[in-house]
Write an enzyme that holds these catalytic residues in place. Structure first.
Site, PDB file in Angstrom:
ATOM      1  N   GLU A 178       0.822  -1.226   0.000  1.00  0.00           N
ATOM      2  CA  GLU A 178       0.000   0.000   0.000  1.00  0.00           C
ATOM      3  C   GLU A 178       0.850   1.266   0.000  1.00  0.00           C
ATOM      4  O   GLU A 178       1.243   1.760   1.048  1.00  0.00           O
ATOM      5  CB  GLU A 178      -0.943   0.008   1.222  1.00  0.00           C
ATOM      6  CG  GLU A 178      -1.820   1.259   1.247  1.00  0.00           C
ATOM      7  CD  GLU A 178      -2.805   1.310   2.422  1.00  0.00           C
ATOM      8  OE1 GLU A 178      -2.796   0.397   3.254  1.00  0.00           O
ATOM      9  OE2 GLU A 178      -3.563   2.280   2.484  1.00  0.00           O
TER      10      GLU A 178
ATOM     11  N   LYS B  46      -2.396  -1.942  -3.294  1.00  0.00           N
ATOM     12  CA  LYS B  46      -3.460  -1.116  -2.712  1.00  0.00           C
ATOM     13  C   LYS B  46      -3.050   0.348  -2.818  1.00  0.00           C
ATOM     14  O   LYS B  46      -2.413   0.899  -1.925  1.00  0.00           O
ATOM     15  CB  LYS B  46      -3.696  -1.514  -1.253  1.00  0.00           C
ATOM     16  CG  LYS B  46      -4.655  -0.612  -0.508  1.00  0.00           C
ATOM     17  CD  LYS B  46      -5.121  -1.228   0.793  1.00  0.00           C
ATOM     18  CE  LYS B  46      -5.960  -0.222   1.563  1.00  0.00           C
ATOM     19  NZ  LYS B  46      -6.774  -0.822   2.593  1.00  0.00           N
TER      20      LYS B  46
END
Ligand code: 13P
Length: 339
Positions: A178, A220
């Site tokens: 992420e 992500k």
């Protein structure tokens, strides 16, 4: 099962048509902020009550393939005394775990931050796996200004993300990588695109350097949007800018890109995901891994009262269902008015 088979099985369960991830891994300070917004005090009991009730939402597994948990929750029992990871498995949902240890200032890079948590990570991952976690998440953040993010911030966070991902894969845990390019600021969508491209290039360079297999990870990222203070772009503009960048830098071997909501409203994040999935066939699945955009309405409906359980569950399943529709470009804002 071999490590490779284990990783592939988790990817198959996680990157699923019409489903996405529920990010419920707020750290203690973050969940305290979210609870304060609905006048609830954050205690171990209130966190357990709230999370137990949302995870027990009937049919949650129809739209949600995985839930990211915070360490405290992974070891907790639900209100019915079922271990939380087991409760999720009973719903057909894969349990996962946030493993970074938060972030702080990056020395000699004023305003930039670095994420902590690599020391002892492999030992913690083994422990989390024994408790039922099959995937993990690590978040790095990148601030945008005229001079940020610095080269050091991009390179050092990319390196740390890649080392985390390599540790996860070695133990049969699917890493969610992420890199969040923050929405704060008044930058244009063009500037957001420029920074996102730089960041993703660096992240995939580091993943490559550490021999991380793209097939067994999930990305992500943030969508490419203008800064919060710069006025809105349409879902189509956001989808076009996002895909332009991602097609340049995200290898086709990555099975899924599961976006964070990052301060977009629940309705905006669903409309934007829908636009992304209305732009034709892409090499990867485009899905959601939302925190606030899935849980905001449920937290409001709950407001700390056990008697509001059904209302909170209804609010959550509505967002999960609408985002499930956005996975195939089948969402329409008109559906917001239906229950
Ligand atoms: P938001 O969707 O609220 O940005 O949260 C996603 C997440 O997991 C941030 O790390």
């Amino acid at each position: 099962m071999s490590i490779e088979d284990e990783l592939q099985a988790t990817i198959n369960d996680l990157v699923h048509a019409n489903k996405g991830i529920l990010a419920a891994d707020e750290s203690a300070p973050t969940i305290a902020k979210r609870f304060a917004a609905v006048d609830v005090q954050s205690t171990e009991d209130s966190r357990r009550e709230y999370r137990s009730l949302i995870f027990a939402t009937p049919d949650l597994g129809k739209h949600i393939s995985g839930v990211i948990l915070y360490e405290e929750t992974l070891g907790q029992l639900s209100l019915d005394d079922i271990p939380i990871p087991k409760l999720l498995e009973n719903q057909g949902i894969v349990p996962g775990i946030k493993v970074d240890a938060g972030k702080g200032p990056l020395v000699n890079a004023p305003g930039d931050e670095i994420t902590y948590g690599l020391d002892g990570l492999a030992t913690r991952l083994e422990h989390y796996k024994a408790l039922g976690a099959r995937f993990a998440k690590w978040r790095s953040v990148f601030h945008i200004s005229d001079v940020q993010p610095s080269y050091q911030a991009i390179a050092s966070n990319a390196e740390v993300l890649a080392r985390y991902a390599a540790d996860c894969q070695a133990l049969g845990i699917v890493p969610i990588v992420e890199p969040e390019v923050l929405i704060d600021g008044d930058h244009s969508i063009t500037r957001a695109a420029e920074v996102s491209e730089e960041v993703l290039r660096s992240v995939f360079g580091a993943l490559h350097r550490h021999h991380v297999r793209c097939e067994w990870m999930v990305l992500k990222p943030s969508m490419v949007t203008p800064g919060k203070g710069a006025g809105k772009a349409t879902p189509k503009q956001i989808a076009e800018a996002t895909l332009r960048v991602f097609r340049r830098v995200v290898p086709a071997a990555v099975p899924g890109i599961m976006f964070l909501s990052g301060g977009q409203s629940p309705e905006e994040s669903t409309a934007n995901l829908n636009a992304l999935n209305s732009m034709g066939t892409q090499p990867w699945e485009l899905s959601f891994s939302y925190g606030r955009a899935l849980q905001g309405p449920a937290q409001k409906a709950w407001a700390g009262e056990r008697s509001n359980e059904e209302k909170a569950q209804a609010a959550l399943i509505k967002r999960a269902r609408l985002n499930g529709l956005a996975r195939s470009g089948s969402y329409s804002p008109k559906l917001e008015n239906e229950n």
